[in-house]
Design an enzyme around this catalytic site. Structure first.
Site, mmCIF file in Angstrom:
data_model
loop_
_atom_site.group_PDB
_atom_site.id
_atom_site.type_symbol
_atom_site.label_atom_id
_atom_site.label_comp_id
_atom_site.label_asym_id
_atom_site.label_seq_id
_atom_site.Cartn_x
_atom_site.Cartn_y
_atom_site.Cartn_z
ATOM 1 N NE ARG A 51 -4.193 -1.652 1.984
ATOM 2 C CZ ARG A 51 -4.575 -2.559 2.875
ATOM 3 N NH1 ARG A 51 -3.948 -2.660 4.026
ATOM 4 N NH2 ARG A 51 -5.603 -3.334 2.634
ATOM 5 C CE LYS A 157 0.714 -20.259 12.168
ATOM 6 N NZ LYS A 157 1.610 -19.178 12.550
ATOM 7 C CG HIS A 187 8.178 -21.678 9.440
ATOM 8 N ND1 HIS A 187 7.108 -21.227 10.147
ATOM 9 C CD2 HIS A 187 9.231 -21.626 10.293
ATOM 10 C CE1 HIS A 187 7.501 -20.896 11.367
ATOM 11 N NE2 HIS A 187 8.785 -21.132 11.492
ATOM 12 C CE LYS A 191 11.481 -24.112 12.547
ATOM 13 N NZ LYS A 191 12.324 -22.926 12.522
ATOM 14 C CD GLU A 225 7.922 -18.313 19.662
ATOM 15 O OE1 GLU A 225 8.567 -17.698 18.815
ATOM 16 O OE2 GLU A 225 6.686 -18.351 19.721
ATOM 17 C CG ASP A 244 1.195 -17.947 16.696
ATOM 18 O OD1 ASP A 244 1.062 -17.660 15.487
ATOM 19 O OD2 ASP A 244 2.193 -17.605 17.357
ATOM 20 C CG HIS A 249 4.642 -24.143 13.517
ATOM 21 N ND1 HIS A 249 4.366 -24.046 12.184
ATOM 22 C CD2 HIS A 249 4.771 -22.863 13.960
ATOM 23 C CE1 HIS A 249 4.351 -22.773 11.830
ATOM 24 N NE2 HIS A 249 4.579 -22.033 12.891
ATOM 25 C CE LYS A 337 4.303 -15.574 20.160
ATOM 26 N NZ LYS A 337 5.419 -15.926 19.271
#
Ligand code: BG6
Length: 477
Positions: A51, A157, A187, A191, A225, A244, A249, A337
């Site tokens: 944009r 995703k 992803h 790996k 994480e 998430d 995953h 997280k």
């Protein structure tokens, strides 16, 4: 999956959301690295749609800076950036697609050939529907010739947010594109360390005979994480950790670890076996003993997060796979997280030998072999076994065989996004999630998401370890 043949037909990458976070952190560096390694078609173009207002020149300077963040300012990007074009456009507006079509025709004219077109949706999931419909209706995804120039759609995703929305998205995709045109990215599947689980299992005779409920006591996967949600509050709130990273995953990794031998290296066979595991996943009951959800202290102050948000930033779930081979083996997945450190690993705990040649002097060690797949960082595989300590006594102690990628190969493995883009160009769908896999994971996760609001949402301090969260909040209840 194993042959590494690149395809050299001229290819145009059309990236929606080129100025976004994913493009900056992953896509542009991966495309540059593929180009440097000679894995992009010799003739290629990238059209970035965004944009913001950029001329081609200004955008090329932006891309140089993005690449320099990874490779340093002296990096030579001239050849790469000369193949990049910028197209300003609002991808919710049907007119924008006419401009894209004109640009594509002009590029094909210059190249003198009907090129392959790869459409990458690096945009917020709320825009998927609009972009997919516009893409299909504008005719952009119809190949420009009957024998050359495929068109493919890469989509990130999350594919939906529950079984209903995933099914809607799927119906739409199915109406607009053929399955072989759709590349749903997870992803993790790309790996190196996850791909190596298949090699480890099926290229060695040693492990497969014991890869079942008779010898394996339990399986645990942790995706920890250190980073918190950062600037992604508006996206993350209402999504949470299970959607998430869990639904995709982690379940895909577990399916890779537990699937039956596919018989061939064919993408369809591998996806079929992963699906068979995903479809048999079943939560252990009662939920109160098998599900934990928690949120880090301070999450509700993040920009874009509701002040009374009930979104989990941490979860632990224990489930089983209802297949003869795996009956009764508990599988625990844990993710969060703002934890003490970043690591992803899968641990396979074997049962004790019966009868056991066990020492009684080491009460602290269970006599249990453990295989640890270190997915990241410190990529590698460890195997715990028992050995007799030299001497006249009968001491037995745990020892480790270790394989470390970096020590062994002394090269950094390709980023998962290089693999994703490379496989999409080659048309290899092995490492992409199929419709059946996506639907199976949602079938497993949706009832948990619907039921777990009745469970307490624990609050944990940033920097905690998963065990601290469980011990401080859960075990004391
Ligand atoms: C993404 C999630 O899919 O995976 C992120 O949206 C998460 O929230 C990331 O941080 C983790 O990936 P990796 O490769 O860093 O483990």
């Amino acid at each position: 999956m194993i042959q590494v043949k690149s395809i050299n037909t001229p290819t145009v990458f059309v990236i929606f959301g080129i100025t976004g976070d994913l493009s900056r952190r992953k896509l542009l560096p991966a495309l540059f690295d593929l180009h440097q390694k000679g894995f992009l078609p010799t003739t290629f173009r990238i059209i970035g749609i965004g944009r913001s207002t950029y001329t081609d020149e200004a955008f090329r300077a932006y891309v140089h800076d993005v690449i320099a963040e990874k490779h340093g300012h002296n990096v030579d990007t001239k050849a790469f950036v000369s193949c990049i074009h910028y197209q300003r456009g609002d991808f919710t507006d049907a007119h924008a697609y006419r401009d894209i079509a004109q640009r594509l025709i002009a590029i094909d004219d210059t190249i003198g050939q009907c090129t392959n077109k790869l459409f990458y949706l690096a945009i917020a999931p709320v825009h998927y529907k609009g972009v997919l419909i516009n893409l299909a209706h504008s005719g952009l995804t119809i190949p420009c010739s009957s024998d050359t120039g495929w068109t493919r759609v890469l989509i990130e995703k999350p594919f939906g947010s529950n079984i209903t929305t995933a099914a809607e998205l799927d119906v739409l995709l199915g109406r607009l594109f053929r399955e072989e045109q759709i590349f749903r990215i997870d992803h993790y599947l790309a790996k190196e360390t996850i791909q190596n689980i298949l090699t480890f299992r099926f290229s060695n005779t040693l492990f497969e005979p014991t890869w079942n409920a008779r010898y394996i006591e339990r399986i645990e996967m942790t995706l920890a994480e250190q980073i918190d949600v950062g600037t992604r509050g508006a996206f993350y709130d209402g999504i949470g950790a299970l959607r998430d990273v869990g639904q995709n995953h982690m379940l895909q990794t577990i399916a890779t670890l537990m699937m039956d031998h596919p018989g061939t290296l064919d993408a369809a066979a591998i996806r079929r076996e992963r699906t068979a595991i995903l479809e048999r996943m079943a939560i252990r009951l009662p939920l109160t003993e098998n599900v934990v959800r928690a949120q880090y202290d301070g999450y509700r102050n993040v920009d874009g997060v509701a002040p009374d948000s009930q979104t989990e930033t941490f979860f632990r779930i224990t489930f089983e796979v209802n297949a003869q081979r795996w009956r009764g083996v508990p599988i625990t997945i844990t993710s969060g997280k703002a934890l003490a450190c970043k690591y992803t690993e899968v641990k396979v705990f074997f049962a004790e030998a019966v009868p056991c040649f066990c020492a009684h002097t080491h009460k602290e060690h269970r006599h249990q072999n453990i295989i640890t797949f270190r997915i990241q960082p410190h990529e590698g595989i460890d195997m715990t076994f028992f050995a007799k300590r030299p001497g006249l006594g009968g001491d037995i102690e745990p020892r480790q065989f270790s394989f470390d990628y970096r020590e062994t190969y002394n090269i950094s493995e390709p980023d998962a996004y290089e693999k994703v883009l490379f496989d999409c160009i080659r048309g290899d769908q092995t490492l992409f999630a199929s419709t059946a896999e996506v639907m199976a994971t949602w079938r497993f996760v949706t009832p948990i998401l619907e039921a777990w609001h009745a469970l307490p949402l624990h609050i944990y301090a940033s920097g905690s370890t998963p065990e601290e969260i469980i011990t401080h909040n859960v075990r004391k209840h």
